[in-house]
Design a protein around this motif. Structure first.
Motif, PDB file in Angstrom:
ATOM      1  N   ASN A   1       0.811  -1.215   0.000  1.00  0.00           N
ATOM      2  CA  ASN A   1       0.000   0.000   0.000  1.00  0.00           C
ATOM      3  C   ASN A   1       0.846   1.267   0.000  1.00  0.00           C
ATOM      4  OD1 ASN A   1       0.915  -0.284   2.584  1.00  0.00           O
ATOM      5  ND2 ASN A   1      -1.097  -0.413   3.544  1.00  0.00           N
ATOM      6  N   GLY A   2       1.942   1.219  -0.736  1.00  0.00           N
ATOM      7  CA  GLY A   2       2.741   2.425  -0.922  1.00  0.00           C
ATOM      8  C   GLY A   2       2.154   3.297  -2.026  1.00  0.00           C
ATOM      9  N   VAL A   3       2.237   4.620  -1.842  1.00  0.00           N
ATOM     10  CA  VAL A   3       1.781   5.573  -2.861  1.00  0.00           C
ATOM     11  C   VAL A   3       2.925   6.551  -3.144  1.00  0.00           C
ATOM     12  CG1 VAL A   3       0.199   7.486  -3.364  1.00  0.00           C
ATOM     13  CG2 VAL A   3      -0.654   5.426  -2.228  1.00  0.00           C
ATOM     14  N   LEU A   4       3.278   6.677  -4.415  1.00  0.00           N
ATOM     15  CA  LEU A   4       4.333   7.607  -4.810  1.00  0.00           C
ATOM     16  C   LEU A   4       3.742   8.774  -5.584  1.00  0.00           C
ATOM     17  CD1 LEU A   4       7.349   8.409  -5.282  1.00  0.00           C
ATOM     18  CD2 LEU A   4       7.224   7.045  -7.392  1.00  0.00           C
ATOM     19  N   ILE A   5       4.115   9.975  -5.146  1.00  0.00           N
ATOM     20  CA  ILE A   5       3.790  11.171  -5.912  1.00  0.00           C
ATOM     21  C   ILE A   5       5.087  11.630  -6.567  1.00  0.00           C
ATOM     22  CG2 ILE A   5       2.935  13.542  -5.826  1.00  0.00           C
ATOM     23  CD1 ILE A   5       1.304  12.746  -3.344  1.00  0.00           C
ATOM     24  N   TYR A   6       5.105  11.622  -7.885  1.00  0.00           N
ATOM     25  CA  TYR A   6       6.295  11.955  -8.665  1.00  0.00           C
ATOM     26  C   TYR A   6       6.059  13.272  -9.397  1.00  0.00           C
ATOM     27  CZ  TYR A   6       9.568  12.070 -12.489  1.00  0.00           C
ATOM     28  OH  TYR A   6      10.533  12.489 -13.367  1.00  0.00           O
ATOM     29  N   LEU A   7       7.035  14.161  -9.327  1.00  0.00           N
ATOM     30  CA  LEU A   7       6.906  15.454 -10.005  1.00  0.00           C
ATOM     31  C   LEU A   7       8.218  15.822 -10.695  1.00  0.00           C
ATOM     32  CD1 LEU A   7       5.496  18.266 -10.499  1.00  0.00           C
ATOM     33  CD2 LEU A   7       6.305  18.920  -8.224  1.00  0.00           C
TER      34      LEU A   7
ATOM     35  N   LYS B   1       5.572  17.606 -15.572  1.00  0.00           N
ATOM     36  CA  LYS B   1       4.949  16.279 -15.630  1.00  0.00           C
ATOM     37  C   LYS B   1       4.834  15.765 -14.213  1.00  0.00           C
ATOM     38  CE  LYS B   1       7.174  14.707 -19.927  1.00  0.00           C
ATOM     39  NZ  LYS B   1       8.143  13.701 -20.433  1.00  0.00           N
ATOM     40  N   PHE B   2       3.742  15.100 -13.905  1.00  0.00           N
ATOM     41  CA  PHE B   2       3.693  14.431 -12.611  1.00  0.00           C
ATOM     42  C   PHE B   2       2.812  13.191 -12.697  1.00  0.00           C
ATOM     43  CE2 PHE B   2      -0.390  15.162 -10.424  1.00  0.00           C
ATOM     44  CZ  PHE B   2      -0.997  16.052 -11.297  1.00  0.00           C
ATOM     45  N   ALA B   3       2.983  12.328 -11.725  1.00  0.00           N
ATOM     46  CA  ALA B   3       2.206  11.092 -11.669  1.00  0.00           C
ATOM     47  C   ALA B   3       2.001  10.729 -10.219  1.00  0.00           C
ATOM     48  CB  ALA B   3       2.953   9.966 -12.390  1.00  0.00           C
ATOM     49  N   ILE B   4       0.918  10.028  -9.974  1.00  0.00           N
ATOM     50  CA  ILE B   4       0.678   9.506  -8.634  1.00  0.00           C
ATOM     51  C   ILE B   4       0.310   8.039  -8.823  1.00  0.00           C
ATOM     52  CG2 ILE B   4      -1.601  10.622  -8.703  1.00  0.00           C
ATOM     53  CD1 ILE B   4      -1.456  10.781  -5.649  1.00  0.00           C
ATOM     54  N   ILE B   5       1.105   7.174  -8.246  1.00  0.00           N
ATOM     55  CA  ILE B   5       0.880   5.745  -8.464  1.00  0.00           C
ATOM     56  C   ILE B   5       0.842   5.006  -7.132  1.00  0.00           C
ATOM     57  CG2 ILE B   5       1.815   5.677 -10.808  1.00  0.00           C
ATOM     58  CD1 ILE B   5       4.384   4.484  -9.695  1.00  0.00           C
ATOM     59  N   GLY B   6      -0.052   4.047  -7.067  1.00  0.00           N
ATOM     60  CA  GLY B   6      -0.189   3.243  -5.863  1.00  0.00           C
ATOM     61  C   GLY B   6       0.173   1.800  -6.157  1.00  0.00           C
ATOM     62  N   ASP B   7       0.684   1.122  -5.143  1.00  0.00           N
ATOM     63  CA  ASP B   7       1.012  -0.296  -5.276  1.00  0.00           C
ATOM     64  C   ASP B   7      -0.286  -1.113  -5.425  1.00  0.00           C
ATOM     65  OD1 ASP B   7       2.550  -2.563  -5.380  1.00  0.00           O
ATOM     66  OD2 ASP B   7       3.534  -2.235  -3.453  1.00  0.00           O
ATOM     67  N   VAL B   8      -0.139  -2.385  -5.735  1.00  0.00           N
ATOM     68  CA  VAL B   8      -1.317  -3.206  -6.057  1.00  0.00           C
ATOM     69  C   VAL B   8      -2.364  -3.238  -4.948  1.00  0.00           C
ATOM     70  CG1 VAL B   8      -0.230  -4.672  -7.784  1.00  0.00           C
ATOM     71  CG2 VAL B   8      -0.069  -5.320  -5.386  1.00  0.00           C
ATOM     72  N   GLY B   9      -1.919  -3.227  -3.696  1.00  0.00           N
ATOM     73  CA  GLY B   9      -2.861  -3.315  -2.571  1.00  0.00           C
ATOM     74  C   GLY B   9      -3.859  -2.178  -2.564  1.00  0.00           C
ATOM     75  N   ILE B  10      -3.355  -0.955  -2.721  1.00  0.00           N
ATOM     76  CA  ILE B  10      -4.258   0.198  -2.717  1.00  0.00           C
ATOM     77  C   ILE B  10      -4.912   0.376  -4.083  1.00  0.00           C
ATOM     78  CG2 ILE B  10      -2.287   1.807  -3.084  1.00  0.00           C
ATOM     79  CD1 ILE B  10      -5.532   2.661  -1.179  1.00  0.00           C
ATOM     80  N   HIS B  11      -4.182   0.067  -5.144  1.00  0.00           N
ATOM     81  CA  HIS B  11      -4.748   0.295  -6.479  1.00  0.00           C
ATOM     82  C   HIS B  11      -5.997  -0.553  -6.719  1.00  0.00           C
ATOM     83  CE1 HIS B  11      -4.683   2.026 -10.420  1.00  0.00           C
ATOM     84  NE2 HIS B  11      -4.936   0.842 -10.929  1.00  0.00           N
ATOM     85  N   GLN B  12      -5.987  -1.796  -6.230  1.00  0.00           N
ATOM     86  CA  GLN B  12      -7.166  -2.634  -6.481  1.00  0.00           C
ATOM     87  C   GLN B  12      -8.373  -2.205  -5.640  1.00  0.00           C
ATOM     88  OE1 GLN B  12      -5.555  -6.505  -5.857  1.00  0.00           O
ATOM     89  NE2 GLN B  12      -5.900  -6.526  -3.654  1.00  0.00           N
ATOM     90  N   LYS B  13      -8.136  -1.394  -4.620  1.00  0.00           N
ATOM     91  CA  LYS B  13      -9.251  -0.855  -3.826  1.00  0.00           C
ATOM     92  C   LYS B  13      -9.856   0.376  -4.482  1.00  0.00           C
ATOM     93  CE  LYS B  13      -8.472  -3.414  -0.030  1.00  0.00           C
ATOM     94  NZ  LYS B  13      -9.370  -4.504   0.397  1.00  0.00           N
ATOM     95  N   VAL B  14      -9.027   1.241  -5.017  1.00  0.00           N
ATOM     96  CA  VAL B  14      -9.546   2.532  -5.468  1.00  0.00           C
ATOM     97  C   VAL B  14      -9.693   2.668  -6.990  1.00  0.00           C
ATOM     98  CG1 VAL B  14      -8.783   3.775  -3.419  1.00  0.00           C
ATOM     99  CG2 VAL B  14      -7.257   3.639  -5.404  1.00  0.00           C
ATOM    100  N   GLY B  15      -8.820   2.061  -7.774  1.00  0.00           N
ATOM    101  CA  GLY B  15      -8.951   2.155  -9.237  1.00  0.00           C
ATOM    102  C   GLY B  15      -8.535   3.505  -9.810  1.00  0.00           C
TER     103      GLY B  15
END
Ligand code: CA
Ligand code: CA
Length: 145
Positions: free
Chosen positions: A62-68, A74-88
């Motif tokens: 459940n790690g979340v990275l905010i990249y800028l 350019k920026f991105a916000i990406i979550g690991d599989v645990g959180i990503h499958q919860k929120v989409g």
């Protein structure tokens, strides 16, 4: 100009404190990575940094990275599989739209803090913090060279 020079010590501290506060009520881990330029696809770059910072090693994924990338806007916000499958995807897109509004006004600290707070709310909902929680990943900002 180095990305670090765009942020005062006080601004860096605000961002770090936002991560700390977001993590008080969740086992999830948020990190912020800032650099000047991003020469490749922003999602590829964010995924690379995610791996480099060992963000896939959290117990609940459940790690979340905010990249800028400041100069390249350019920026991105990406979550690991645990959180990503919860929120989409919609969840991240909504946060990104609001962060973009801050960034367009060059309010980088505010945009990052907003993203941290909103990611934190979702992590708190799906991954409440246990009493024996560890801080699995440091809360400080990471600046690319
Ligand atoms: Ca934790
Ligand atoms: Ca942390």
């Amino acid at each position: 100009m180095n990305a670090l020079e765009h942020f005062s010590v006080e601004q860096q501290d605000r961002i770090k404190q936002a991560v700390h506060h977001a993590e008080v009520c969740t086992s999830g881990e948020i990190r912020v990575y800032i650099e000047d330029k991003c020469k490749t696809d922003v999602l590829d770059r964010a995924a690379f940094i995610f791996a480099e910072l060992l963000m896939h090693t959290t117990a609940e994924r459940n790690g979340v990275l905010i990249y800028l990338a400041l100069s390249d806007k350019k920026f991105a916000i990406i979550g690991d599989v645990g959180i990503h499958q919860k929120v989409g995807d919609d969840f991240w897109n909504t946060i990104k739209e609001n962060m973009t509004m801050h960034f367009k006004q060059s309010h980088f600290t505010e945009g990052l803090v907003y993203g941290i707070i909103e990611s934190g709310k979702s992590l708190q909902h799906y991954f409440p913090r246990a009493h024996n929680d560890n801080d699995e990943l440091p809360n400080d900002l990471v600046f690319g060279k």
